[in-house]
Design an enzyme around this catalytic site. Structure first.
Site, PDB file in Angstrom:
ATOM      1  N   CYS A  96      -3.273   9.353  -6.394  1.00  0.00           N
ATOM      2  CA  CYS A  96      -4.489   9.042  -5.697  1.00  0.00           C
ATOM      3  C   CYS A  96      -5.521  10.121  -5.695  1.00  0.00           C
ATOM      4  O   CYS A  96      -5.402  11.301  -5.612  1.00  0.00           O
ATOM      5  CB  CYS A  96      -3.904   9.433  -4.125  1.00  0.00           C
ATOM      6  SG  CYS A  96      -5.371   8.885  -3.054  1.00  0.00           S
ATOM      7  N   LYS A 115       0.792  -1.270  -0.061  1.00  0.00           N
ATOM      8  CA  LYS A 115       0.113   0.082  -0.004  1.00  0.00           C
ATOM      9  C   LYS A 115       0.983   1.265  -0.148  1.00  0.00           C
ATOM     10  O   LYS A 115       2.017   1.162   0.533  1.00  0.00           O
ATOM     11  CB  LYS A 115      -0.877  -0.051   1.278  1.00  0.00           C
ATOM     12  CG  LYS A 115      -1.808   1.294   1.405  1.00  0.00           C
ATOM     13  CD  LYS A 115      -2.884   1.299   0.320  1.00  0.00           C
ATOM     14  CE  LYS A 115      -3.664   2.568   0.668  1.00  0.00           C
ATOM     15  NZ  LYS A 115      -4.502   2.846  -0.658  1.00  0.00           N
TER      16      LYS A 115
END
Ligand code: RRO
Length: 313
Positions: free
Chosen positions: A131, A45
């Site tokens: 993101c 992640k």
């Protein structure tokens, strides 16, 4: 013998398939499951300087054709992922792992890279420039000038193998403009695509959105995004210098999808939504399906068809 092995950044991988950052990679237990699967390696992640709880739940929702998420970059912090990956490196010295990271400013990106440089990490860094889900923060990948400044700052700091995770682009001029910027730097690879940002999926019965953050807006993944992903892989394959390899991500649910990504120019592929749906055993199925296609076509290695998509005259 049919091989789905690949090379990226001069490192060898037993299989060209791995998880996409954000899926099955939040902590050591999830990464262990990917490490033990048929995947060639894993990516963590995206780690930030300080750990983050992310957005309020529900923040991930599966649909018939894919997924929508607004996780909001929940993660345990870069130090956690450096420690965890160091343990995997000790256990499997011959294996190369990917560490994803992202900062909220150029200075934070530089600090992250300095931390990585000062650590035992010997794998490949994936800097996430895309993101879509932090409220108030635009996707960096759509701000071309800032991408250029970030890459200049990052390569002033870091000389190990590093790639960038990009958002999808939708205009040929944008592929041209991004490629000019990317070609200025010693990138090991680009990874196309992150989710298609700020889609909206709704529940007609309830007349309501399905995720809580951002009034239901979120990144779209899965079958919906494959044509966009293939377009990005192929557009960059045609425009980037050959030293910059491509990881194809987006819409992989079958071995045929993996085949198509590689045909468009990908050297490696990542699986997000389908991994979330099926779990790590998905890699065994995808590998078998890709091998069957290769066998039917008489191919024995990925190099036999990588980037060889034909255009019509
Ligand atoms: O955590 C997220 O909300 C997230 C990230 Br950092 C990303 O890069 N892509 C995505 O779909 N979700």
């Amino acid at each position: 013998m049919i091989s789905t092995a690949t090379k990226l950044a001069n490192r060898s991988f037993s299989n060209c398939m791995m998880n996409a950052a954000g899926v099955w990679c939040m902590d050591e237990a999830e990464l262990t499951a990917i490490d033990d699967s048929a995947a060639g390696t894993f990516v963590t992640k995206s780690g930030t300087l300080v750990s983050r709880p992310g957005n309020p739940e529900p923040r991930y929702y599966e649909t018939a054709l894919g997924s929508i998420n607004s996780m909001g970059l929940p993660n345990h912090g870069i130090d956690y992922y450096l420690d965890v990956v160091a343990a995997f490196q000790k256990k499997n010295p011959g294996k190369t792992y990917f560490l994803s990271c992202t900062g909220f400013s150029i200075e934070q990106d530089q600090t992250l890279l300095r931390k990585i440089k000062d650590s035992e990490f010997n794998g490949i860094v994936e800097l996430n420039l895309s993101c879509p889900n932090v409220p108030g923060k635009p996707q960096i990948g759509y701000d071309f000038e800032t991408v250029d400044q970030i890459l200049a700052a990052v390569f002033a700091e870091y000389d190990g193998p590093l790639g960038v995770k990009l958002p999808p682009y939708f205009d040929l001029v944008h592929f041209d403009q991004m490629a000019v910027i990317l070609n200025k730097y010693p990138l090991a690879y680009i990874n196309s695509i992150n989710s298609i940002g700020n889609g909206l999926y709704i529940d007609d019965e309830k007349e309501e959105v399905v995720i809580k953050p951002k009034n239901g807006f979120g990144g779209i993944g899965g079958e919906y995004v494959k044509p966009t992903a293939l377009a990005n892989v192929h557009a960059f394959y045609q425009r980037l210098k050959p030293e910059i390899q491509i990881i194809g991500t987006g819409g992989i649910t079958s071995g045929r999808d993996v085949f198509e990504h590689i045909l468009c120019g990908a050297s490696m592929v990542q699986v997000g939504t389908e991994l979330a749906k099926e779990g790590p055993q998905v890699f065994e199925r995808l590998t078998k399906e890709l091998q069957d296609i290769m066998a039917a076509k008489g191919y024995t290695t990925l190099a036999d068809f990588r980037g060889k998509l034909r255009h019509q005259d």
